[in-house]
Scaffold this motif. Structure first.
Motif, PDB file in Angstrom:
ATOM      1  N   GLU A  50      -9.117   9.713 -39.983  1.00 16.41           N
ATOM      2  CA  GLU A  50      -7.659   8.833 -40.872  1.00 16.41           C
ATOM      3  C   GLU A  50      -6.767   9.248 -40.042  1.00 16.41           C
ATOM      4  N   GLU A  51      -6.418  10.870 -39.714  1.00 16.59           N
ATOM      5  CA  GLU A  51      -5.312  11.186 -39.992  1.00 16.59           C
ATOM      6  C   GLU A  51      -5.829  12.829 -38.212  1.00 16.59           C
ATOM      7  N   ASN A  75      -2.192  12.324 -46.219  1.00 17.22           N
ATOM      8  CA  ASN A  75      -0.675  13.065 -46.400  1.00 17.22           C
ATOM      9  C   ASN A  75      -0.563  14.101 -46.828  1.00 17.22           C
ATOM     10  N   ASN A  98      -8.306   9.573 -50.948  1.00 17.82           N
ATOM     11  CA  ASN A  98      -6.951   8.309 -50.711  1.00 17.82           C
ATOM     12  C   ASN A  98      -6.112   8.721 -49.192  1.00 17.82           C
ATOM     13  N   ARG A  99      -5.527   7.707 -48.838  1.00 20.55           N
ATOM     14  CA  ARG A  99      -4.668   8.574 -47.863  1.00 20.55           C
ATOM     15  C   ARG A  99      -3.553   9.450 -48.566  1.00 20.55           C
ATOM     16  N   GLU A 119      -1.623   4.066 -49.187  1.00 24.37           N
ATOM     17  CA  GLU A 119      -1.751   5.103 -49.549  1.00 24.37           C
ATOM     18  C   GLU A 119      -2.002   5.168 -50.679  1.00 24.37           C
TER      19      GLU A 119
END
Length: 135
Positions: free
Chosen positions: A104-105, A30, A25-26, A5
């Motif tokens: 990524e998402e 999120n 970054n993740r 993450e």
């Protein structure tokens, strides 16, 4: 903390006549998923091309963190999300960041509830083409 993450993603994209450097970054992805896609109370994903750093422009995403409250106030703090450094202010340059976020998402493509910018036409076109739900 989860290492994946917090792992910093850097992507350098060079196409005919333009350069884009993506930085995120993740956890930031999120956060966008958590705070900018929920029905009911949600934050606007704001995007602004802010600074010219020599020949490069800095494009910053921002949104409110709906979990945190500012001490002594009833509002949520604004946090910085993914950033792109772009050589030119074209729709194609701006789209690289949004396409990377959707890669990524994938759920972001159809679930971003709303976005805001300073009215720059190429930026608005890139947002509209990347996030279908806002149309």
């Amino acid at each position: 903390m989860d290492g994946d993450e917090d792992r910093f993603h850097q992507q350098f994209i060079k196409t005919a006549g333009t350069i884009t450097h993506l930085l995120f970054n993740r956890r930031q992805v999120n956060d966008i998923k958590s705070f900018c896609t929920e029905f009911g109370k949600s934050s606007v994903l704001s995007v602004d091309v802010t600074f010219k750093l020599g020949p490069i422009w800095e494009m910053v995403t921002m949104h409110q963190n709906l979990i945190l409250r500012r001490k002594g106030q009833q509002n949520n703090p604004v946090i910085i999300g993914p950033v792109a450094l772009v050589k030119d202010k074209t729709e194609k340059s701006y789209s690289h960041l949004f396409k990377a976020l959707v890669s990524e998402e994938p759920s972001l493509c159809q679930s971003i509830k709303g976005s805001g910018s300073d009215g720059e036409i190429n930026l608005e076109k890139a947002l509209d083409s990347s996030f279908q739900q806002m149309r």
